[in-house]
Motif scaffolding. Structure first.
Motif, PDB file in Angstrom:
ATOM      1  N   LYS A   1     -14.150   5.690   8.687  1.00 45.23           N
ATOM      2  CA  LYS A   1     -13.773   4.498   7.913  1.00 45.23           C
ATOM      3  C   LYS A   1     -14.364   4.469   6.501  1.00 45.23           C
ATOM      4  CE  LYS A   1     -17.436   1.698   9.969  1.00 45.23           C
ATOM      5  NZ  LYS A   1     -18.256   2.896  10.089  1.00 45.23           N
TER       6      LYS A   1
ATOM      7  N   HIS B   1      -6.738  12.485  10.574  1.00 43.48           N
ATOM      8  CA  HIS B   1      -6.840  11.184   9.895  1.00 43.48           C
ATOM      9  C   HIS B   1      -6.940  11.360   8.381  1.00 43.48           C
ATOM     10  CE1 HIS B   1      -6.943   8.453  13.275  1.00 43.48           C
ATOM     11  NE2 HIS B   1      -7.789   9.251  13.899  1.00 43.48           N
TER      12      HIS B   1
ATOM     13  N   ASP C   1      -5.761   4.138   9.208  1.00 43.55           N
ATOM     14  CA  ASP C   1      -6.006   4.624  10.564  1.00 43.55           C
ATOM     15  C   ASP C   1      -7.118   5.677  10.484  1.00 43.55           C
ATOM     16  OD1 ASP C   1      -5.652   5.110  13.203  1.00 43.55           O
ATOM     17  OD2 ASP C   1      -3.869   6.378  12.947  1.00 43.55           O
ATOM     18  N   TYR C   2      -8.319   5.308  10.928  1.00 45.15           N
ATOM     19  CA  TYR C   2      -9.459   6.218  10.752  1.00 45.15           C
ATOM     20  C   TYR C   2      -9.998   6.730  12.084  1.00 45.15           C
ATOM     21  CZ  TYR C   2     -12.135   1.951  11.785  1.00 45.15           C
ATOM     22  OH  TYR C   2     -12.629   0.819  12.373  1.00 45.15           O
TER      23      TYR C   2
END
Ligand code: Q46
Ligand code: ZN
Ligand code: ZN
Length: 329
Positions: free
Chosen positions: A61, A96, A219-220
């Motif tokens: 994130k 990711h 989307d992490y």
């Protein structure tokens, strides 16, 4: 109980931030994050709009959020992802990072330790009999520095947030490790072949960064690195979180007041910044010896039979890792 309201617009809130003694809606949470990043950049003279920026991207994130924030604020930033070969964790992280870049039309450079240097982090840990994070950190630092210099970037940005920095500070303070304390700055200036390094997220917490990603649809990689299990860093974060619950704002005060009040007193005690450097005889990177630590590691572990992740985890970490792996299959 009535629905809590955003401090700014009085619409329904999506997050409470006890440190600010307030709740925020999605829009004003984003505004708060942007302002905190702008303040960190301005206070520490981190970046200019002319800089070519290289963001160290892990797929988690923080690194995706800082890349997103800088791009949104108008900075020119490319990403670099280093494939560490930590089993499924690395595979998922790479996806990711790549998807984030593709969806936004951003440039992501990639380096794969095994393909390009003949080793991965678990193998390096096994062969050197050192903790995985030591070989990993050394490899990442070297590769980010090199890529920045080779690609003519002015600065490397990392996604270290307030929780990370406060936890490292806590560990360094418990040991009164003055040399590390002197180096724990939001900006490390460029010197002798090392690029400038900056941390624009020092005023934002992990929870705020997770919220940023959710609101922005990023989307992490949610899972922690399996090698982090039992890491002291996580224990320090827990300790600070329990202090923070009792006394909101302590974590920010601990770290940010250190930077303002203590770090200037320690300036000059950073030996690494004053030592004599020469070019590594293999790769040309700055080093105090003949061959840099990365080249020595590579020479020792490259070409070794790959060691699977579970082989370098302790018993509890291995059980947790294998359970996660089984759940994902
Ligand atoms: S990736 Fe590498 Fe972290 Fe995993 S092996 Fe340790 S240092 S925990 S940021
Ligand atoms: Zn609002
Ligand atoms: Zn070297």
């Amino acid at each position: 109980m009535s629905q809590s309201k955003c401090r700014v617009c009085r619409e329904p809130a999506i997050i409470d931030l006890p440190r600010h003694n307030a709740n925020f809606c999605a829009e004003h949470l984003l505004q708060l994050c942007r302002r905190q990043v702008e303040k960190a950049i301005a206070d520490h003279d981190m970046l200019s709009f002319d800089d070519r920026i290289l963001v160290a991207v892990s797929g988690g994130k923080d690194s995706l959020a800082v890349w997103d924030l800088l791009t949104e604020l108008g900075y020119r930033a490319d990403g670099l992802y280093v494939g560490l070969g930590i089993g499924g964790y690395s595979d998922v992280s790479a996806r990711h990072a790549q998807r984030f870049a593709d969806e936004r039309g951003l440039t992501l450079l990639t380096i794969d330790l095994r393909d390009q240097y003949g080793y991965d982090v678990p193998t390096a840990a096994k062969v050197t009999r050192r903790v995985p994070c030591s070989a990993c950190g050394l490899s990442k630092r070297h590769l980010f520095d090199r890529a920045a210099l080779d690609g003519d970037y002015d600065v490397v940005v990392t996604g270290h947030n307030l929780d990370d920095e406060a936890a490292v500070l806590f560990g360094n303070t418990l040991r009164w490790d003055v040399e590390y304390l002197a180096r724990q700055l939001p900006v490390l200036p460029a010197r002798d072949g090392f690029p400038r390094k900056v941390k624009p997220l020092i005023r934002l917490t992990e929870r705020e960064m997770a919220a940023w990603c959710i609101v922005r649809g990023i989307d992490y990689q949610v899972d922690e690195c399996p090698m982090a299990y039992g890491n002291k860093h996580l224990a320090y974060k827990d300790a600070l979180n329990s202090i923070e619950r009792e006394s909101p704002g302590s974590k920010a005060a601990f770290y940010l007041e250190f930077v303002d009040k203590m770090a200037p007193l320690l300036a000059g005690t950073n030996k690494a910044a004053t030592g004599e450097l020469r070019a590594c005889d293999r790769c040309g990177s700055p080093t105090t010896g003949e061959t840099c630590a990365f080249c020595r590691l590579e020479a020792r572990v490259s070409g070794h039979e790959p060691v699977p992740v579970e082989m370098v985890l302790n018993k509890r970490a291995r059980t947790a890792y294998l359970a996660t792996k089984a759940a994902g299959e």
